[in-house]
Write an enzyme that holds these catalytic residues in place. Structure first.
Site, mmCIF file in Angstrom:
data_model
loop_
_atom_site.group_PDB
_atom_site.id
_atom_site.type_symbol
_atom_site.label_atom_id
_atom_site.label_comp_id
_atom_site.label_asym_id
_atom_site.label_seq_id
_atom_site.Cartn_x
_atom_site.Cartn_y
_atom_site.Cartn_z
ATOM 1 N N SER A 128 10.953 -3.182 -6.949
ATOM 2 C CA SER A 128 9.701 -2.808 -6.281
ATOM 3 C C SER A 128 8.503 -2.988 -7.202
ATOM 4 O O SER A 128 8.611 -2.819 -8.427
ATOM 5 C CB SER A 128 9.782 -1.341 -5.837
ATOM 6 O OG SER A 128 8.521 -0.854 -5.433
ATOM 7 N N TYR A 153 10.646 7.486 -7.386
ATOM 8 C CA TYR A 153 11.097 6.255 -6.735
ATOM 9 C C TYR A 153 10.942 5.069 -7.682
ATOM 10 O O TYR A 153 11.869 4.276 -7.873
ATOM 11 C CB TYR A 153 10.302 6.016 -5.447
ATOM 12 C CG TYR A 153 10.524 4.642 -4.859
ATOM 13 C CD1 TYR A 153 11.752 4.306 -4.298
ATOM 14 C CD2 TYR A 153 9.522 3.676 -4.885
ATOM 15 C CE1 TYR A 153 11.979 3.037 -3.779
ATOM 16 C CE2 TYR A 153 9.730 2.411 -4.365
ATOM 17 C CZ TYR A 153 10.956 2.093 -3.812
ATOM 18 O OH TYR A 153 11.181 0.836 -3.305
#
Length: 325
Positions: A128, A153
């Site tokens: 990501s 995350y």
């Protein structure tokens, strides 16, 4: 490729990838736990489409369950694995950190172990743009330091990259990690801003605009992302002789858009104005994202081609059809 395992096959990107591979004639084995992080009915609807293809088979399981995942690998010899299963979302990680540990850390470790023992020729794993944290040097390059994540995350995704590198080095397991930049499009995730904005505008509800709409995101249309992933899967792992078979690539649009302009594109596609409530940036968010994709272009010929207005229009058309609004 002949047979590909796609984890997270009922998810947004996993669904699009599985469908593309099936349309190209590959056999696809999908796994997904169909959790309720967002409406499971949307996941079921995606899954029903995939189940209409003869080459698709599905296992409902949690990748954090090592034995269940290992059983899938024992039943098939895979030519490639596309690992897209993960607990997504920056904001949710502030509320439920343990879910991210189980899915993104334990689950990924299980995937690595299965690929190692099965001697999978190529593992392509989703990372990501969140790993760049509050990096102010733009565009973001794979050579930038990424040691200061601003959300759990992001920390789990960076951890995945490090775990992957160790497996590639220790076991000569070919792995490519792709850092996705704000993917949007039909069949998207309801927790994403563009999805919730569309719903709220159609329902006559106000939308909350963080950072007063001033931050930028490298919004990337899902078909462009899938084209890049397929090129990497088809092209195999890149390495020089004697090197660790491991690479990280940015995959985005390389054209950051101010959030306020993105909202404008949604308003234009809907033919309605949004009621905006402007507020400060949320914890865990980053000011801007911007992908330097020159390495992916050099090695795999990646070149996104969907402009913002067209991509948003396609999403809105899908949304109106799917939800009848």
């Amino acid at each position: 490729m002949n047979r590909v395992l796609v984890t997270g096959a009922a998810g947004f990107i996993g669904f699009h990838l599985a469908r593309r591979l099936l349309e190209e004639g590959h056999a696809v084995v999908g796994v997904d736990n169909l959790n309720d992080y967002y409406d499971p009915a949307l996941k079921q609807a995606r899954l029903e489409i995939l189940e209409g293809y003869d080459g698709f088979s599905f296992h409902r399981l949690d990748i954090a369950d090592a034995d269940s995942l290992a059983a899938v690998f024992k039943g098939c010899q895979f030519d490639a694995v596309a690992h897209l299963a993960a607990q997504a979302g920056v904001r949710y990680s502030l509320e439920n950190p343990q879910v991210y540990v189980q899915s993104n850390l334990v689950g990924f470790a299980n995937v690595l172990e299965c690929c190692r023992h099965a001697k999978v020729p190529h593992l392509v794993a989703a990372s990501s743009s969140s790993v760049y944290g509050a990096n102010t040097k733009v565009p973001f390059s794979e050579d930038d330091a990424v040691d200061h994540p601003v959300s759990l995350y992001a920390a789990t995704k960076r951890s995945n990259e490090l775990m992957a590198h160790s497996y590639a080095r220790l076991y000569q397991l070919p792995i490519t990690c792709l850092r996705f930049f704000t993917v949007y499009g039909p069949w998207g995730r309801p927790d994403m801003a563009y999805f919730s904005f569309t719903r709220a505008i159609l329902e006559g509800q106000p939308i909350k605009v963080f950072n007063h709409g001033n931050h930028k995101r490298d919004f990337t249309y899902v078909d462009d992302i899938i084209e890049g992933v397929v090129r990497v899967l088809n092209g195999g792992s890149r390495r020089e002789a004697g090197e660790t078979p491991f690479r990280i690539y940015n995959i985005g649009n390389s054209q950051p858009v101010v959030l306020g302009d993105f909202i404008g594109a949604i308003e234009s596609a809907l033919g309605r104005e949004a009621q905006k409530i402007e507020t400060d940036m949320q914890p865990g968010d980053v000011p801007d994202t911007w992908a330097d994709c020159s390495k992916l272009q050099r090695d795999y010929g990646y070149q996104p081609g969907t402009d913002l207005e067209e991509g948003v229009r396609r999403f809105v058309d899908w949304y109106r059809e799917h939800y009848g609004s």
